[in-house]
Design a protein around this motif. Structure first.
Motif, PDB file in Angstrom:
ATOM      1  N   TYR A 297       0.344  -0.989   0.175  1.00 35.72           N
ATOM      2  CA  TYR A 297      -0.182   0.212  -0.364  1.00 35.72           C
ATOM      3  C   TYR A 297       1.252   0.957  -0.185  1.00 35.72           C
ATOM      4  CZ  TYR A 297      -2.341   4.174   2.172  1.00 35.72           C
ATOM      5  OH  TYR A 297      -3.180   5.307   2.541  1.00 35.72           O
ATOM      6  N   ARG A 298       2.125   1.604   1.015  1.00 31.12           N
ATOM      7  CA  ARG A 298       2.993   2.406   0.867  1.00 31.12           C
ATOM      8  C   ARG A 298       3.047   3.004   0.072  1.00 31.12           C
ATOM      9  NH1 ARG A 298       3.881   0.033   6.638  1.00 31.12           N
ATOM     10  NH2 ARG A 298       2.506   0.745   8.496  1.00 31.12           N
ATOM     11  N   GLU A 299       4.338   1.386  -0.852  1.00 37.17           N
ATOM     12  CA  GLU A 299       4.646   1.380  -2.054  1.00 37.17           C
ATOM     13  C   GLU A 299       3.795   2.131  -3.314  1.00 37.17           C
ATOM     14  OE1 GLU A 299       7.211  -2.043  -1.189  1.00 37.17           O
ATOM     15  OE2 GLU A 299       5.791  -2.473  -2.230  1.00 37.17           O
ATOM     16  N   GLY A 300       2.265   1.885  -3.432  1.00 32.14           N
ATOM     17  CA  GLY A 300       1.459   2.186  -4.567  1.00 32.14           C
ATOM     18  C   GLY A 300       1.039   3.351  -4.180  1.00 32.14           C
ATOM     19  N   ARG A 301       0.910   3.780  -2.560  1.00 30.15           N
ATOM     20  CA  ARG A 301       0.515   5.352  -2.376  1.00 30.15           C
ATOM     21  C   ARG A 301       1.477   6.621  -2.795  1.00 30.15           C
ATOM     22  NH1 ARG A 301       0.744   6.350   4.266  1.00 30.15           N
ATOM     23  NH2 ARG A 301       2.976   5.843   2.478  1.00 30.15           N
ATOM     24  N   ASP A 302       2.285   6.068  -2.517  1.00 33.38           N
ATOM     25  CA  ASP A 302       3.811   7.441  -2.723  1.00 33.38           C
ATOM     26  C   ASP A 302       4.385   7.420  -4.687  1.00 33.38           C
ATOM     27  OD1 ASP A 302       4.113   7.096  -0.107  1.00 33.38           O
ATOM     28  OD2 ASP A 302       5.803   6.496   0.356  1.00 33.38           O
ATOM     29  N   HIS A 303       3.973   5.773  -4.755  1.00 33.52           N
ATOM     30  CA  HIS A 303       4.559   6.028  -6.514  1.00 33.52           C
ATOM     31  C   HIS A 303       3.589   6.868  -7.341  1.00 33.52           C
ATOM     32  CE1 HIS A 303       6.946   4.357  -9.679  1.00 33.52           C
ATOM     33  NE2 HIS A 303       5.643   3.976 -10.238  1.00 33.52           N
ATOM     34  N   LEU A 304       1.930   6.430  -7.065  1.00 33.34           N
ATOM     35  CA  LEU A 304       1.074   7.135  -7.502  1.00 33.34           C
ATOM     36  C   LEU A 304       1.262   9.485  -7.006  1.00 33.34           C
ATOM     37  CD1 LEU A 304      -2.289   5.145  -7.355  1.00 33.34           C
ATOM     38  CD2 LEU A 304      -0.243   5.389  -8.853  1.00 33.34           C
ATOM     39  N   LEU A 305       1.078   9.446  -5.787  1.00 36.57           N
ATOM     40  CA  LEU A 305       1.891  10.626  -5.091  1.00 36.57           C
ATOM     41  C   LEU A 305       2.801  11.494  -6.236  1.00 36.57           C
ATOM     42  CD1 LEU A 305       0.976  10.521  -1.536  1.00 36.57           C
ATOM     43  CD2 LEU A 305      -0.199  11.247  -3.104  1.00 36.57           C
ATOM     44  N   ALA A 306       3.690  10.351  -6.153  1.00 36.20           N
ATOM     45  CA  ALA A 306       4.892  11.464  -6.927  1.00 36.20           C
ATOM     46  C   ALA A 306       4.876  11.782  -8.614  1.00 36.20           C
ATOM     47  CB  ALA A 306       6.024  10.150  -6.977  1.00 36.20           C
TER      48      ALA A 306
END
Length: 455
Positions: A274-283
């Motif tokens: 989840y955190r990896e996906g969240r951070d990737h999309l925010l970036a």
């Protein structure tokens, strides 16, 4: 078989992060047969109807994914889809009659869900739109209209119908671009077919494309998760939903589940993804709307997010749809197993009189407060305390001091008692939305959910 009772809020230990997706409250497992069956005209008498949502449920899929516990069946033999649409039309006519003409209903958004609405043939999709417009009076070309689809049913002829009838959002259940992961989730599909479906959707010119992805699939790694994320981003979808995998009873995966998969290690794996996906999309220029929903910063708005109908009513058509008034949430019977679902669909298609509510749960003032707080707090933008006070005449900290205090102590909440601004979850609070939701369920709803016999 019954549900495991939900644990009450703990002041000392953080709960397990994946307990219940609280997209609606109270949950359908808290609904019970209504006795007597209230007439719809009485339920809607005096209800505001100037800002309604319309939801039509199509309970058919070409396959049933191994993780799915939605109300749906595989296939539709013997013209079942035709008979089902005939029943939806009868139900729509009965609902519209019950609403009356003193204050004609005004719909501000609409959605076709399932199941897979695009399981229907193009002419049947035309009929579905006709029902919404001619029977209910919804102007589909003037309001946001969201439709769910699968790669195999997102065909050009179906998409042409949806685009012409005013669809503004098409949600495609991809789940994973990695074929091995799709097979592991009991959702076999070829990536080439997924990419072809995405190309057809973009060609159709529907303004908003949403792609659903799932994390926590057996065999998924950080690298393969990034690969799926990047494959989705290549299409520049206006929205992306990131769903944690749940293994639920009576589903394909649930029947073969290893109890150890429900342990802390799997929790931590899903939180990492989840955190990896969240951070990737925010970036990559996306804004977080809720734990699951991410919207491209320049995407057009689509109305209420995550079915958050805190203040307005909903009209649900179809045997798996809910309807909301201010004092009663109601639907038809609920099931997960294929045998039970088939029986409920058969009963629905044979029904002639849709003038009464059959199953539901009464919503008193206390439950209305919980629902409003939950469906606001679980959105990234949070709950304005002033808005809550204006609606209920009290402060959210007065009504939910214990629950909010626990969240604050964990560092999951911004905005203290007496704060005139926002009650808003922190980044880690959003990450734990599926644990936070159940902590606000009332004891009565907890007991009803625990006593529900899964079928």
């Amino acid at each position: 078989m019954t549900h495991t009772p939900l644990a009450p809020p703990s002041h000392t230990t953080a709960p397990r992060p994946y307990q219940s997706y609280t997209y609606a409250y109270p949950h359908k497992t808290a609904y019970r047969p209504l006795d007597p069956h209230p007439a719809l005209k009485d339920l809607w008498a005096g209800e505001p109807r100037g800002s309604l949502s319309l939801y039509v449920h199509i309970p058919f899929c070409e396959v049933r994914c191994g993780f799915c516990n939605l109300f749906t069946r595989i296939g539709a033999p013997d013209d079942l889809t035709g008979r089902y649409l005939d029943a939806v039309r009868r139900q729509a006519a009965a609902v519209r009659t019950a609403l009356g003409d003193d204050e004609p209903p005004r719909f501000v958004n609409a959605a076709f869900g399932g199941g897979t609405p695009t399981f229907l043939e193009p002419l049947e999709l035309e009929q579905l739109c006709d029902i919404a417009e001619q029977e209910m009076g919804a102007d589909l070309r003037a309001v946001p209209l969201s439709v769910e689809a699968s790669p195999s049913t997102a065909t050009t002829d179906r998409l042409d119908v949806l685009a012409a009838r005013g669809t503004t959002r098409l949600s495609l259940g991809v789940q994973s671009f990695i074929e091995e992961e799709s097979r592991s989730a009991a959702r076999p599909q070829r990536r080439s077919d997924v990419e072809a479906a995405l190309a057809r959707i973009r060609e159709a010119g529907i303004p908003v494309l949403n792609i659903d992805l799932i994390y926590g699939i057996d065999g998924q790694t950080a690298a393969s998760w990034r690969q799926s994320l990047d494959a989705a981003l290549a299409w520049r979808p206006e929205e992306i939903y990131l769903y944690p995998l749940y293994v639920r009873p009576l589903t394909g995966l649930g029947r073969h589940a290893d109890p150890l998969r429900a342990g802390r290690d799997w929790d931590e794996q899903r939180l990492r993804r989840y955190r990896e996906g969240r951070d990737h999309l925010l970036a990559h220029g996306y804004e977080q709307v809720s734990m699951r929903m991410f919207r491209r910063a320049d995407a057009p708005p689509q109305g209420p997010d995550d079915y958050a109908c805190q203040t307005d009513g909903m009209i649900g058509l179809g045997c798996g749809a809910r309807s909301y008034t201010s004092t009663l949430h109601y639907s038809f019977d609920y099931a997960v197993s294929m045998r039970e679902i088939r029986g409920i669909i058969d009963d629905y298609t044979a029904t002639e009189d849709f003038s009464r509510a059959l199953h539901g749960r009464h919503v008193d003032e206390g439950e209305a407060r919980r629902r409003h707080l939950l469906q606001s707090l679980l959105q990234a933008e949070g709950l304005p305390a002033a808005e809550y006070r204006l609606r209920f005449g009290s402060d959210p900290w007065e009504d939910f001091r214990s629950e909010l205090g626990v969240l604050a102590a964990r560092g999951w909440l911004h905005g203290g008692a007496g704060n005139d601004g926002l009650l808003r979850l922190s980044a880690e609070g959003l990450a734990h939305s599926d644990a936070i939701g159940p902590e606000f369920f009332s004891p009565a709803v907890r007991d009803a959910m625990a006593a529900y016999e899964l079928k």
